[in-house]
Design a protein around this motif. Structure first.
Motif, PDB file in Angstrom:
ATOM      1  N   UNK A   3      25.247  64.308  31.643  1.00  0.00           N
ATOM      2  CA  UNK A   3      24.671  64.874  32.865  1.00  0.00           C
ATOM      3  C   UNK A   3      23.174  64.567  32.962  1.00  0.00           C
ATOM      4  N   UNK A   4      22.458  64.685  31.848  1.00  0.00           N
ATOM      5  CA  UNK A   4      21.016  64.437  31.855  1.00  0.00           C
ATOM      6  C   UNK A   4      20.703  62.961  32.066  1.00  0.00           C
ATOM      7  N   UNK A   5      21.413  62.097  31.337  1.00  0.00           N
ATOM      8  CA  UNK A   5      21.176  60.657  31.466  1.00  0.00           C
ATOM      9  C   UNK A   5      21.465  60.187  32.888  1.00  0.00           C
ATOM     10  N   UNK A   6      22.571  60.638  33.448  1.00  0.00           N
ATOM     11  CA  UNK A   6      22.907  60.229  34.818  1.00  0.00           C
ATOM     12  C   UNK A   6      21.941  60.802  35.843  1.00  0.00           C
ATOM     13  N   UNK A   7      21.384  61.965  35.537  1.00  0.00           N
ATOM     14  CA  UNK A   7      20.369  62.542  36.426  1.00  0.00           C
ATOM     15  C   UNK A   7      19.222  61.550  36.628  1.00  0.00           C
ATOM     16  N   UNK A   8      18.877  60.821  35.562  1.00  0.00           N
ATOM     17  CA  UNK A   8      17.785  59.848  35.629  1.00  0.00           C
ATOM     18  C   UNK A   8      18.243  58.481  36.140  1.00  0.00           C
ATOM     19  N   UNK A  36      34.520  62.822  31.223  1.00  0.00           N
ATOM     20  CA  UNK A  36      33.366  62.011  31.619  1.00  0.00           C
ATOM     21  C   UNK A  36      33.413  61.690  33.105  1.00  0.00           C
ATOM     22  N   UNK A  37      34.600  61.422  33.623  1.00  0.00           N
ATOM     23  CA  UNK A  37      34.749  61.199  35.071  1.00  0.00           C
ATOM     24  C   UNK A  37      34.276  62.420  35.855  1.00  0.00           C
ATOM     25  N   UNK A  38      34.646  63.604  35.397  1.00  0.00           N
ATOM     26  CA  UNK A  38      34.239  64.840  36.080  1.00  0.00           C
ATOM     27  C   UNK A  38      32.720  65.003  36.068  1.00  0.00           C
ATOM     28  N   UNK A  39      32.082  64.654  34.940  1.00  0.00           N
ATOM     29  CA  UNK A  39      30.620  64.757  34.858  1.00  0.00           C
ATOM     30  C   UNK A  39      29.969  63.781  35.840  1.00  0.00           C
ATOM     31  N   UNK A  40      30.497  62.567  35.893  1.00  0.00           N
ATOM     32  CA  UNK A  40      29.959  61.576  36.844  1.00  0.00           C
ATOM     33  C   UNK A  40      30.053  62.092  38.274  1.00  0.00           C
ATOM     34  N   UNK A  41      31.173  62.687  38.595  1.00  0.00           N
ATOM     35  CA  UNK A  41      31.362  63.173  39.964  1.00  0.00           C
ATOM     36  C   UNK A  41      30.516  64.411  40.249  1.00  0.00           C
ATOM     37  N   UNK A  42      30.234  65.206  39.211  1.00  0.00           N
ATOM     38  CA  UNK A  42      29.314  66.331  39.366  1.00  0.00           C
ATOM     39  C   UNK A  42      27.915  65.838  39.734  1.00  0.00           C
ATOM     40  N   UNK A  43      27.445  64.808  39.021  1.00  0.00           N
ATOM     41  CA  UNK A  43      26.116  64.273  39.319  1.00  0.00           C
ATOM     42  C   UNK A  43      26.105  63.622  40.703  1.00  0.00           C
ATOM     43  N   UNK A  44      27.186  62.958  41.050  1.00  0.00           N
ATOM     44  CA  UNK A  44      27.288  62.384  42.393  1.00  0.00           C
ATOM     45  C   UNK A  44      27.139  63.473  43.459  1.00  0.00           C
ATOM     46  N   UNK A  45      27.840  64.586  43.270  1.00  0.00           N
ATOM     47  CA  UNK A  45      27.752  65.687  44.227  1.00  0.00           C
ATOM     48  C   UNK A  45      26.361  66.300  44.240  1.00  0.00           C
ATOM     49  N   UNK A  46      25.789  66.464  43.069  1.00  0.00           N
ATOM     50  CA  UNK A  46      24.453  67.049  42.958  1.00  0.00           C
ATOM     51  C   UNK A  46      23.417  66.211  43.701  1.00  0.00           C
ATOM     52  N   UNK A  79      24.128  64.216  46.192  1.00  0.00           N
ATOM     53  CA  UNK A  79      24.618  63.899  47.541  1.00  0.00           C
ATOM     54  C   UNK A  79      24.753  62.379  47.714  1.00  0.00           C
ATOM     55  N   UNK A  80      25.231  61.739  46.670  1.00  0.00           N
ATOM     56  CA  UNK A  80      25.318  60.283  46.659  1.00  0.00           C
ATOM     57  C   UNK A  80      26.670  59.811  47.195  1.00  0.00           C
ATOM     58  N   UNK A  81      26.678  58.646  47.790  1.00  0.00           N
ATOM     59  CA  UNK A  81      27.932  58.017  48.221  1.00  0.00           C
ATOM     60  C   UNK A  81      28.447  57.023  47.178  1.00  0.00           C
ATOM     61  N   UNK A  82      27.678  56.831  46.133  1.00  0.00           N
ATOM     62  CA  UNK A  82      28.013  55.848  45.104  1.00  0.00           C
ATOM     63  C   UNK A  82      28.955  56.456  44.064  1.00  0.00           C
TER      64      UNK A  82
END
Length: 503
Positions: free
Chosen positions: A227-232, A270-280, A282-285
């Protein structure tokens, strides 16, 4: 009464397209993976560049689309500049990751040449342990910039006028691990990876980048690290990595064969974490996954403890794989295919000698280990689309894992060729499994072949003297009656049922 398992697949119920790179592998400057593995000048089967042709043929037969290089833990202390230019001027360095001496006689340019001969693309890992942003941009410039700059002209002076066009890059390796040179917190790594990614894409906007996820599911920082790494890094990378190895040190085969259930859960988390960061954000990626280290690894632990340090290419991590290891690798391949919508790259770690499907003798022969065969079957026949498997199977419990289906299976459909492939493992150690597959949406199917990998001795191995002890045969008993497929799956067996919808 015989055990019965059923599977229904529909051509319109698609998990995802199988990216060819799902069948990637990995070569690290570790043990005899390079020296004595893919590169051995003076070997009777070496070409003028020192590439072993017997090894190349075995690799070519696997159809490996991409290979990660040069590490692994090795990369966090590696200076790529030490291994380019004239061989005689390359320095010997201490590799602190594996406590060996690296002679640097094989580097980027040699690996690019070798990969082309193998029919593979390169996935290059950069050093974010002892190096940083400047080296990140310089290595991309050396590899990919056409000409007219210091690093691209240096490449040309080394005999490579055309750029290598390496398109896939890993931002370091296992930076969450305390064993890693330059180990970092998630915050430290995330910031560095973000800045490195930025300048690398300024040099070459066409490249794709992989950020380091956790080194294994059991890491204490798992989930928070991602979550932290993807945040950056979310806006600058295309993939997040996963690494996982399994072993059977307690000789509990039933649990060992169930480990891919945990692999499924790891990927889902890990997929769920990626999608959490995507939602956080507001990304379309959509963030995809690179499972760029996976395998069985435990056989060589004791012998590795006895090695003297500071040798060149000692026999490190040379697991000798048996029949049950091949079954676990088969289950792990099925797990990857069941997640083909998000796992777009994966690397069997590694390719030659080091926890590898291919083994060699220095100056001698090369042969395929047991795990070579499920990997080859999946690579050759598991292309196209991965289909949703609706499975009914009897289950068993182990001390660690419950509700483990005896049948582990998935199917792929290659629309271009009209081929359907069913991969199936019978996890039961003593009973046959009656298997029925319903392919009603495909209409009439014709059986092409039923490949089986089995051996009454689950500890059986292949050696230089007996390379065919564990080898697949085409004597499977599958039958096709229109869209109904049936087979008796032998106990503890890997099965590949190949079908066609063409006349």
């Amino acid at each position: 009464m015989a055990l019965l398992a059923k599977m229904v697949v529909d051509k319109d119920f698609v998990i995802g397209n199988v990216d060819d790179r799902l069948y990637g592998s990995f070569i690290e400057h570790l043990g005899r993976a390079v020296y004595g593995g893919i590169y051995e000048p003076g070997h009777p089967q070496a070409n003028e560049q020192g590439f072993r042709q017997d090894v190349l043929r075995l690799v070519q037969d696997l159809r490996v689309p991409i290979i990660r290089y040069p590490g692994g833990n090795f990369v966090s202390g590696y200076d790529w500049k030490d291994a380019v230019g004239p061989l005689e001027s390359r320095p010997r360095k201490l590799d602190l990751a594996w406590r060996t001496v690296e002679p640097n006689q094989f580097g980027m340019n040699e690996f690019v040449d070798w990969s082309k001969a193998a029919g593979s693309d390169v996935m290059w890992a950069i050093n974010l342990g002892t190096q940083g942003i400047d080296e990140a941009r310089n290595v991309v410039e050396y590899a990919n910039h056409p000409s007219g700059s210091y690093w691209s002209d240096l490449r040309a002076s080394h005999g490579y006028r055309k750029p290598h066009n390496i398109k896939t890059w890993c931002l370091g390796n296992e930076m969450d691990g305390p064993w890693q040179i330059g180990h970092k917190t998630a915050e430290e790594y995330g910031r560095l990876a973000h800045e490195a990614a930025k300048v690398m894409k300024w040099v070459d906007p066409s490249i794709e980048l992989v950020a380091c996820g956790s080194s294994a599911l059991a890491m204490p920082t798992f989930a928070e690290w991602e979550a932290t790494v993807l945040d950056h890094t979310y806006d600058h990378v295309e993939y997040l990595s996963l690494h996982q190895y399994y072993g059977n040190p307690d000789n509990d085969t039933a649990t060992f064969l169930a480990r891919s259930v945990q692999m499924d859960e790891f990927i889902d988390s890990v997929t769920a974490i990626c999608d959490y960061v995507k939602a956080k954000k507001r990304s379309k990626k959509k963030m995809f996954l690179s499972f760029d280290e996976w395998n069985v690894w435990f056989h060589s632990h004791e012998s590795d403890k006895k090695l003297d340090p500071w040798q060149i290419a000692p026999p490190q991590l040379e697991d000798i794989y048996n029949m049950e290891d091949a079954l676990v690798v088969g289950c792990m391949l099925i797990s990857l295919l069941k997640h083909a919508d998000r796992v777009k790259m994966a690397c069997l770690a590694q390719l030659v000698n080091v926890i590898a499907p291919i083994m060699t003798e220095n100056g001698g022969s090369a042969w395929a280990q047991t795990i070579y065969y499920p990997f080859m079957h999946a690579s050759l026949y598991g292309r196209g689309q991965s289909l949703v498997p609706l499975i009914q199977s009897p289950k068993y419990d182990t001390k660690e894992i419950t509700d483990v289906p005896y049948l582990e299976s998935v199917a792929t459909h290659n629309e271009e060729t009209g081929e359907i492939t069913i991969f199936a493992v019978n996890r039961h150690l003593s009973e046959k499994l009656s298997f029925e597959a319903d392919l009603r949406s495909f209409g009439a199917c014709k059986l092409v072949e039923h490949l089986v990998l089995e051996n009454e001795d689950l500890k059986a191995v292949n050696t230089a003297q007996s390379p065919g002890t564990v080898k697949p045969h085409t004597g499977g008993n599958a039958k096709a009656d229109g869209a109904k497929i049936s087979a008796q799956l032998a106990p503890a067996s890997w099965n590949v049922i190949r079908l066609t919808t063409r006349p």
